[in-house]
Design an enzyme around this catalytic site. Sequence first.
Site, PDB file in Angstrom:
ATOM      1  N   GLU B  82       0.836  -1.196   0.000  1.00  0.00           N
ATOM      2  CA  GLU B  82       0.000   0.000   0.000  1.00  0.00           C
ATOM      3  C   GLU B  82       0.875   1.251   0.000  1.00  0.00           C
ATOM      4  OE1 GLU B  82       0.283   2.088   3.424  1.00  0.00           O
ATOM      5  OE2 GLU B  82      -1.692   1.305   3.969  1.00  0.00           O
ATOM      6  N   CYS B 114      -3.366  -4.517   3.702  1.00  0.00           N
ATOM      7  CA  CYS B 114      -2.321  -5.410   4.207  1.00  0.00           C
ATOM      8  C   CYS B 114      -2.339  -6.792   3.567  1.00  0.00           C
ATOM      9  CB  CYS B 114      -2.438  -5.547   5.725  1.00  0.00           C
ATOM     10  SG  CYS B 114      -2.153  -3.994   6.589  1.00  0.00           S
ATOM     11  N   HIS B 237      -2.269 -12.383  10.220  1.00  0.00           N
ATOM     12  CA  HIS B 237      -1.893 -10.975  10.028  1.00  0.00           C
ATOM     13  C   HIS B 237      -1.825 -10.321  11.397  1.00  0.00           C
ATOM     14  CE1 HIS B 237      -1.375  -6.992   8.630  1.00  0.00           C
ATOM     15  NE2 HIS B 237      -2.532  -6.582   9.142  1.00  0.00           N
TER      16      HIS B 237
END
Lengths: 129, 349, 383
Positions: B82, B114, B237
């Site tokens: 990103e 992400c 994550h």
Amino acid sequence: MELPRHWRLRAARYRLLGARHRSTGEVVFPREPRHAADAWDDLPLSGAAELYSFSVVRQPATDDDAPPALLALVRLAEGPLITARITDCRADELTIGMPLEMVTRALRALGPDGLIVYGYAFRPLVWPA
Amino acid sequence: MRRPVNPVGITGYGGYVPRYRLAAHAIHDVWADGAGALPVDAKSVPGFDEDTITMAIEAGRYALRRGGIDGAALGAVWVGSESHPYSVKPSGTVVAEALGAGRWISAADWEFACKAGSEALSAAMALVGSGMAQHALAIGADTAQARPGDALEYTAAAGAAALLVGPAEAALARIDATVSYVSDTPDFFRRADRPYPVHGHRFTGEPAYFHQVRSATTALLEGLGTTPADYTYAVFHQPNARFPQLVARQLGFSAAQLAPGLLSPQIGNTYSAAALLGLCAVLDIAQPGDTVLLTSYGSGAGSDAYALTVTDQLAARRAAAPPVQAFIARQQAISYALYARQRGKLVMG
Amino acid sequence: MNEMRPVYLLGAAVTPVAEHWERSLGDLAHEACAAALGDLPRTAVDALVVANALAPALQLQAQLGAALADACGLTGIEAWAVEAGGAAGGVALRQAALMIAAGAAELVVVLGAEKVSDVLDARREAATALSSDADWEGVHGATLTAQWAMLMRRYMHDYGVGAADFAPFPVNAHARAVANPAALYRFAVAPGRIAGAAPVADPLVLLDCATAADGAAAVVLASAALAGRFAGPPIRLAGSAVATDRLALHARRDPLWLAAAGQATALALRRAGLAIGDIGAAELTDPHGIAAALALEAGGFVARGSAVRHAADGRFGSGGVLPLANAGGYKARGDLLGATGVYQVAELAALMRTPGAPRATLAQCLGGVGATAAVTVLVRDDA
């Protein structure tokens, strides 16, 4: 804007593409016009190097070179000596003769609307340290 | 649940974390008089000369080294981030050139907050699994940006992870199956041409992170007929230290399964790299036959879950490049002032 | 080679070295040129050779031959500019001398002019770095000062000397500048102060770094026919030479060996029919002690690795075997970049007309870190 002059050097800047003489084995970096194709082959260099000398640049030539920057003469394992920045390091961590490894970093940005020029820099070995 | 026609696996991997660390308490001292809970201990901060492209190149080099192949053997170089240095101009072509890839390849950038890196991983599986390429490189890399003083500033970190996908017979870890789950959930976003993202505070939790991660992971477990106990390691994550630990508990994974791949307490949230970097850290220590469950998350929102089995080729090849812990151990603490300068947050007029 | 005609130095003049805020490149050029020509009729001037390094970058002005001929009231004359970084002055002197020696001109003015104070930001350092290799040095942030500093550190490593051992060079330069009314810094510096000064490009510190400043110098060269018109023993430009080395410092087989400086020195001496021991005073490119040390060693004035020791023994001071920086050198007179080579010859000519002065002197100026070296040997033809 300077585009072609950086673009045409990308193989040498990004991955240390040099040349080796077919019979003598001599290695050069960068490859120059006199290293003709009939005697010299392209050779990407390993990036393994040794510190020949260095300085701390406190009066940079452009605002892009955030001072204090570490400038060095670096002896590549294959023989050639090159000029490059040392990165991820403080001056007090450097000694002449220490091993270094090549990394690719942003050398400069040609203004906020301009090209980002990438190329080789060197740092002390991360692993094994 | 998805499996490619031809079995594939991770044939090489590489992780990278910058040298600089900003302690969470240093941020706290500036913005919150030092009181209150901290989401991580410290976060990694890129150097003056680093960006997503440079970190992707370094991680990519390690993946190729462990894979034992030349850049010229790559069929695709995909970079998920990103924080691509250019809004328009692919990071992928720069990375491909630096890795010595040929010209007849696919190279592009992915964006899914992400999850951009794992999106690239799923695409690489498809490309190799369909027989369209022998090797494809999927990279997640970010120098995440956060508004000074925002809660995100504590965690927005920098790092990169590269996964080389190739035929299962050459794999260090086979990818047994994958699941992708998405929903339009606006928990976190950055409008075009704006410097910093915004987030939905508590909305980023249950309806966003936890829902997607649980959905994808559960579907994969059920699809494979496995339970959390069947996995040696689990990696989720990790936007902070708490979320991955909480979701692991909700799903029934233990702290021991989670620990080797849980890097956020020490380096913060490396965004597109975070889950993949956790996997790299696990592969640095895993043994043949170990199994790994990996679930990414991207705001906006979605999760990709993967089940992997470590092969007996891993032990011999992981020493070809530095382990993730070497980069975590290599650290120089910096002040908030130096961080502000290094990340271009000083108003220069 | 054909028989060459002898070349004489008829006159020389310099402007004070300073930050000339109120004066332009043309103003400075005019002052030096007018003073050097004195009452010579302007119609006697056959050509003007300009030496400059940075005008295209700092003044955004090229075609300096026409520009400065105009400023000096010599419009119409054959004029052009020599570009060889910091060696421009020496190269220009040689070109002018060759014109006269070849019989193509009877009287030529060599004009060195540099104006650095028009630009005050990093562009100035960037302009100085123009003489390095843009693609393989400049892009990495190399500056000339940092390159000399890297050579200094390596020299210290190879020969076991310390940074403070280079102090005799700047100390001597400052001591000699006191008597030079045109010098930038007319004050002495105590040896003990050098090492403690602020770092500029480690291990180089402020008091071992020359300051670039503004100024112009003019030297009038002429054939024998015109030389007789002036009183006193004539000074002859007895030999000159220009040599080049690999542009990039790293491309040289031995970075601590300034090959071009050595080659140009040997060649100029041979052309002058002199040996190194005949030289009684010299001007070098000495912005830092290390630069002087390497030039002395490559030039054959001292053995390799010994320059620093000889400096400590007073060999290069006033009254030494080979006095250097006789008007302050780069460090205290100031660094005039492309004009420096002309300053050096003007200063040596003035020195050679003082009582007890040496009969033969040598000026050496370098472009960048010695990629170009220009050497001029002057001989006073005593009656």
